[in-house]
Design a protein around this motif. Structure first.
Motif, mmCIF file in Angstrom:
data_model
loop_
_atom_site.group_PDB
_atom_site.id
_atom_site.type_symbol
_atom_site.label_atom_id
_atom_site.label_comp_id
_atom_site.label_asym_id
_atom_site.label_seq_id
_atom_site.Cartn_x
_atom_site.Cartn_y
_atom_site.Cartn_z
ATOM 1 N N MET A 4 10.479 7.281 2.100
ATOM 2 C CA MET A 4 9.742 6.029 2.229
ATOM 3 C C MET A 4 10.325 5.123 3.310
ATOM 4 O O MET A 4 9.601 4.337 3.925
ATOM 5 N N VAL A 5 11.631 5.234 3.540
ATOM 6 C CA VAL A 5 12.272 4.347 4.508
ATOM 7 C C VAL A 5 11.651 4.507 5.895
ATOM 8 O O VAL A 5 11.451 3.528 6.626
ATOM 9 N N ALA A 6 11.311 5.725 6.261
ATOM 10 C CA ALA A 6 10.696 5.961 7.573
ATOM 11 C C ALA A 6 9.333 5.290 7.678
ATOM 12 O O ALA A 6 8.873 4.964 8.787
ATOM 13 N N ASP A 20 0.817 -1.215 0.000
ATOM 14 C CA ASP A 20 0.000 0.000 0.000
ATOM 15 C C ASP A 20 0.854 1.270 0.000
ATOM 16 O O ASP A 20 0.348 2.361 -0.288
ATOM 17 N N LEU A 21 2.148 1.138 0.302
ATOM 18 C CA LEU A 21 3.026 2.305 0.263
ATOM 19 C C LEU A 21 3.103 2.907 -1.140
ATOM 20 O O LEU A 21 3.421 4.092 -1.297
ATOM 21 N N VAL A 22 2.823 2.084 -2.132
ATOM 22 C CA VAL A 22 2.804 2.590 -3.514
ATOM 23 C C VAL A 22 1.838 3.764 -3.639
ATOM 24 O O VAL A 22 2.076 4.717 -4.395
ATOM 25 N N ASN A 23 0.774 3.732 -2.864
ATOM 26 C CA ASN A 23 -0.260 4.768 -2.962
ATOM 27 C C ASN A 23 0.175 6.104 -2.374
ATOM 28 O O ASN A 23 -0.442 7.136 -2.656
ATOM 29 N N THR A 77 14.643 -3.103 0.882
ATOM 30 C CA THR A 77 13.407 -3.805 1.208
ATOM 31 C C THR A 77 12.359 -3.657 0.105
ATOM 32 O O THR A 77 11.588 -4.590 -0.171
ATOM 33 N N SER A 78 12.325 -2.510 -0.557
ATOM 34 C CA SER A 78 11.332 -2.277 -1.619
ATOM 35 C C SER A 78 11.457 -3.314 -2.726
ATOM 36 O O SER A 78 10.452 -3.814 -3.245
ATOM 37 N N PRO A 91 19.882 2.571 -4.906
ATOM 38 C CA PRO A 91 18.906 1.729 -4.211
ATOM 39 C C PRO A 91 17.805 2.567 -3.571
ATOM 40 O O PRO A 91 18.064 3.629 -2.997
ATOM 41 N N GLY A 92 16.576 2.088 -3.662
ATOM 42 C CA GLY A 92 15.462 2.825 -3.088
ATOM 43 C C GLY A 92 14.127 2.317 -3.609
ATOM 44 O O GLY A 92 14.041 1.274 -4.279
ATOM 45 N N PHE A 93 13.081 3.054 -3.330
ATOM 46 C CA PHE A 93 11.719 2.622 -3.662
ATOM 47 C C PHE A 93 11.512 2.539 -5.170
ATOM 48 O O PHE A 93 10.861 1.610 -5.669
ATOM 49 N N GLN A 94 12.068 3.489 -5.908
ATOM 50 C CA GLN A 94 11.866 3.484 -7.358
ATOM 51 C C GLN A 94 12.526 2.265 -7.996
ATOM 52 O O GLN A 94 11.969 1.661 -8.918
#
Length: 679
Positions: A90-92, A76-79, A110-111, A158-161
C-alpha cells in the motif's frame, strides 16, 4: 502561495510537541491535519491531508517536511487493500494520492492519520505511555489509568491494517480521545488542532502521574555496590581511556562514530540489580530498537578494574554479542529478508562509568543514546507498575529487517569521502590549519579544532556546524597535559580519532649570530617536539582502535631547501620531515599512514606571516610586505601564488581514498621550487 492556516496550526503543534522530550523522542511520531483547498487544476475544493513525512523531526518540522495527499483518493485505497499479508504494497500507492507537487515522502503511519475520521491526529512516543504499553497486563493498567477515554490496541506492526483498526475504534467509541498502542506509543485525535494537542499532553501527563502514584520505589532493584559510579572526574578519565577500544569493537563491520553520556538516568540504571535481565530484554518501541539494535552490550567489570582486564573482557563480550546477534538473525530471517547489516553493538553500557553509543555520524550516535535513555525510562515505568514485557523478538526482527526500512536505507545519499572519520587539526584557528579544518569538514569529517586561541577555535567550530560536526579544544602543543586533555575531549566527543594534522607552528627568522637559545628552543618545542607529542598521543589511540588512521605533518619547503637567516626554522622543519619517515616505518604495521606536505610562500591568511615573519622576509627581499605573495610566486616554476586552500587540498588528496597505499610521502605545494625538489 501562502501557507494555509490549518498547516500553520499543524506546524506550531508539531514543533511544540516535538521540542519536549517528555512528549516524544527525536524524529519520533507524526502529526496530521485535514483541510479544504481549491485544486488549481480543477478549481474544485479538495479535502487535503497534511502529515509529517518519513524521517522528519517534529521539533524542527517545516512545511516542506509535510506530505500532502488528496484525502478522498486516499480513502479509496480501502477498496484495493489486499489484506494484512500484503499491506506493505500500500505504501507505493500513497504516491498516487499526492496533492500538488513536492513535499515529503509519506510515512508508513500515514494510514492512521488518513483513515481516522478526525481532522487532527497525533501519534507520539512518550516514555510514560510506552511504559504502559510494554507492561505485563498493560491493557488492564491502561483501562485503570484512563477508563474509556484512552483505549488499548494490541501490538501490530505499523501499516494500513493498523490504520483501519484505529479508525474503527475512533468511530465506535465516541468518548475515546485516543489509543495506547501495545508495545509502541500513543495516538490521539481532536476536532481542532488545539483539542488534539491538549489531549496528547493530558494523556502523557496522566500516565506520568499514574506511574508516580502506583509505581514501586525501586524499579531497577537494589543498588549493586560493586557498580557504584566513580566520581565525575574519574568517570570521564575512564571513559576517555575506554573510548578508542570500544569504538574499535563497535566498528568491526562498519566504521562508527561514538557518543558518551554519564547522566544520572544512565548511572542509576547501570547500578540496579536488574540491569542484566532488563538489558537482555532489549527495547520495544520501533523507533528505539531501529537506532539501538534490539539490546546493548553490557561490560560487566568493576568500574575501577585495571584497564587491560576491562579491554580483555570487552573483547570476550563482543565475540559473544556477535555470535548471539547472528543467531537472532538466523532464527528470524526468511528467504527474502535483507542481508544482515552487521553484528556489532550500537549501545555499550559500562556500569559505574556510563553509556557509549554509535552511529554512522555523530548525530546518529548521539540520538541513539537519547533513544536508549528513552528505553531506560520506559523500563523504569513498566517495572514500577508491573513487569517490563517488550514486543516479541520475531516482531522486532520484522521491524529491523523490514523491506520498507531497507528501501529507506537505500534512498540515503552517498556519504562524503571522509564521512565517519574524526580529524584533529593543530593550530586550526587561523591560516593553513583553518583552511584544512574547513576542507576536512566539507568532505564529511568531524573536526577537532585545536589551538591556543580557544576563542578563535570556538568560532570556527561553530561555523563548521557545531557539536555534531566540530568541537574546539585549547591546545598548547608544548604541554603534554594540554595534549592529553585535548585527546580525551576528542574521545568523549566523537568516540575516537582517525586523522591528525600537525600544523601548529611559528617562525623566527634571524641570522645564526642573532638566534638566541630561546629562539631555537621555542621553535623546536612547538614544531619538532610538539608534533612528536601530538603524534605520540594520537598513535596510542589509533593503535587501540585497530582501525588504521592517518598522521599528516604540515612541514615546509625549508625542510629540504637551505635558505639563509632561518636556521632554527629550517632545522625544525627538517626534524618534522624525518619524523614522517620514521613514523611511517614504525606505525605501518598498524595500518597507520604518515605523510607530509611541504608548502612554501603561503602569505595570504597565514598566521606565521602575519606574526612578523612576513615583514622580516619582505625586508630581506626588498619588497613591500603586501607584495610578498606575488614575489614568492615569481620565484616559482608555475608563477602562481600558493594559498591556504591549496595546502588543504593536498591534505585531502592523501586522505580522500585514492592513495590508500601511500605512506612516508612529502607532497610539495610550492608552485614549483626546483631547489626543493625531493631527491
Amino acid at each position: 502561495m501562502s501557507t494555509p492556516k490549518v498547516v500553520s496550526e499543524l506546524l506550531a503543534r508539531s514543533n511544540k510537541l516535538g521540542a519536549e522530550p517528555r512528549f516524544t523522542n527525536y524524529a519520533g511520531g507524526n502529526t496530521s491535519a485535514k483541510g479544504v483547498l481549491a485544486n488549481p487544476a480543477t478549481g474544485k475544493d479538495t479535502t487535503v491531508l497534511w502529515v509529517k513525512g518519513s524521517g522528519g523531526d517534529l521539533g524542527t518540522l517545516k512545511e516542506a517536511g509535510l506530505a500532502a495527499l488528496d484525502l478522498e483518493k486516499f480513502k479509496d485505497l480501502v477498496n484495493v487493500y489486499p489484506g494484512v499479508e500484503r499491506e506493505d504494497e500500500m505504501v507505493a500507492l500513497f504516491d498516487y494520492c499526492a496533492f500538488g507537487k513536492g513535499g515529503a515522502a509519506p510515512s508508513i503511519d500515514t494510514s492512521m492519520h488518513g483513515l481516522v475520521e478526525f481532522d487532527h491526529v497525533d501519534h507520539l512516543h512518550p516514555d510514560s505511555i510506552i511504559a504502559l504499553a510494554t507492561s505485563k497486563g498493560g491493557k488492564k493498567l491502561t483501562a485503570e489509568c484512563f477508563g474509556e477515554e484512552i483505549l488499548w490496541v494490541d501490538w501490530r506492526r505499523p501499516g494500513f491494517q493498523l490504520g483501519l483498526d484505529m479508525a474503527k475504534i475512533a468511530k465506535e467509541n465516541p468518548k475515546a480521545k485516543g489509543c495506547v498502542l501495545g508495545g509502541h506509543g500513543l495516538t490521539t485525535w481532536g476536532v481542532t488542532s488545539k483539542e488534539c494537542e491538549e489531549r496528547s499532553i493530558w494523556a502523557i501527563t496522566k500516565a506520568e502521574e499514574f506511574i508516580k502514584a502506583k509505581g514501586k520505589a525501586d524499579p531497577f532493584g537494589k543498588k549493586e555496590s560493586k557498580y557504584a559510579p566513580l566520581d565525575s572526574a574519574k568517570r570521564k578519565e575512564r571513559a576517555a581511556a575506554l573510548a578508542p577500544y570500544l569504538r574499535g569493537i563497535a566498528s568491526k563491520d562498519v566504521r562508527m562514530l561514538g557518543s558518551f553520556t554519564d547522566n544520572d538516568v544512565v548511572l542509576d540504571f547501570l547500578q540496579g540489580s536488574k540491569l542484566m535481565a532488563l538489558a537482555a530484554l532489549g527495547t520495544s518501541c520501533p523507533d528505539h530498537f531501529l537506532r539501538t539494535k534490539i539490546s546493548p552490550m553490557v561490560l560487566d567489570t568493576k568500574p575501577d578494574a585495571p584497564l587491560d582486564e576491562v579491554i580483555k573482557r570487552a573483547n570476550e563480550l563482543h565475540a559473544e554479542y556477535r555470535k548471539n546477534y547472528a543467531a537472532y538473525y538466523d532464527r528470524n530471517a526468511k528467504k527474502d529478508s535483507p542481508a544482515m547489516r552487521g553484528a556489532d553493538p550500537l549501545v555499550i553500557l559500562v556500569p559505574g562509568v556510563g553509556m557509549f553509543t554509535y552511529g554512522k555520524d555523530k548525530q546518529t550516535a548521539r540520538v541513539a543514546g537519547e533513544f536508549y535513555i528513552n528505553a531506560i525510562n520506559v523500563m523504569r515505568g513498566a517495572e514500577a507498575l508491573s513487569t517490563y514485557a517488550p514486543i516479541a523478538e520475531s516482531e522486532k526482527f520484522r521491524i529491523e529487517y523490514w523491506d520498507l526500512e531497507e528501501a529507506k536505507l537505500k534512498r540515503m545519499p552517498k556519504p562524503k569521502p571522509l564521512a565517519g572519520k574524526i580529524a584533529l587539526v593543530t593550530g586550526a584557528a587561523s591560516g593553513l590549519g583553518k583552511a584544512t579544518a574547513e576542507r576536512l569538514a566539507a568532505e564529511g569529517a568531524c573536526v577537532v579544532v585545536a589551538d591556543r586561541d580557544l576563542e578563535g577555535a570556538t568560532k570556527l567550530a561553530t561555523e563548521l556546524g557545531g557539536k555534531d560536526k566540530a568541537i574546539a579544544v585549547a591546545m598548547d602543543v608544548t604541554s603534554e597535559d594540554a595534549i592529553a586533555d585535548a585527546m580525551a575531549q576528542t574521545m568523549l566527543a566523537f568516540g575516537g580519532i582517525d586523522i591528525v594534522v600537525n600544523n601548529a607552528g611559528i617562525s623566527i627568522a634571524k641570522p645564526i649570530t642573532e638566534t638566541t637559545v630561546a629562539d631555537w628552543d621555542l621553535q623546536l618545542d612547538i614544531m619538532a617536539r610538539g608534533s612528536f607529542l601530538v603524534s605520540r598521543e594520537a598513535a596510542k589511540a589509533l593503535k587501540a582502535q585497530g582501525m588504521g588512521g592517518d598522521i599528516i605533518y604540515i612541514s615546509s619547503k625549508n625542510s629540504v631547501f637551505a635558505g639563509s637567516n632561518n636556521v632554527a626554522y629550517g632545522a625544525t622543519k627538517a626534524a618534522q620531515s624525518h619524523q614522517v619517515r620514521l613514523l611511517a616505518v614504525e606505525l605501518g604495521e598498524f595500518g597507520i599512514r604518515v605523510n607530509g606536505i611541504n608548502p612554501d610562500g603561503v602569505v595570504k591568511g597565514s598566521g606565521i606571516f602575519a606574526g612578523g615573519w612576513g615583514a622580516n622576509r619582505a625586508k630581506q627581499y626588498g619588497v613591500e610586505e603586501s607584495k610578498l605573495g606575488e614575489f614568492y610566486a615569481q620565484r616559482t616554476i608555475l608563477k602562481k601564488e600558493v594559498l591556504p586552500e591549496h595546502i588543504a587540498a593536498a591534505v585531502f588528496v592523501i586522505l580522500g581514498g585514492d592513495l590508500t597505499l601511500t605512506t612516508g610521502l612529502h607532497i610539495p605545494v610550492d608552485g614549483g621550487v626546483a631547489a626543493a625538489f625531493l631527491r
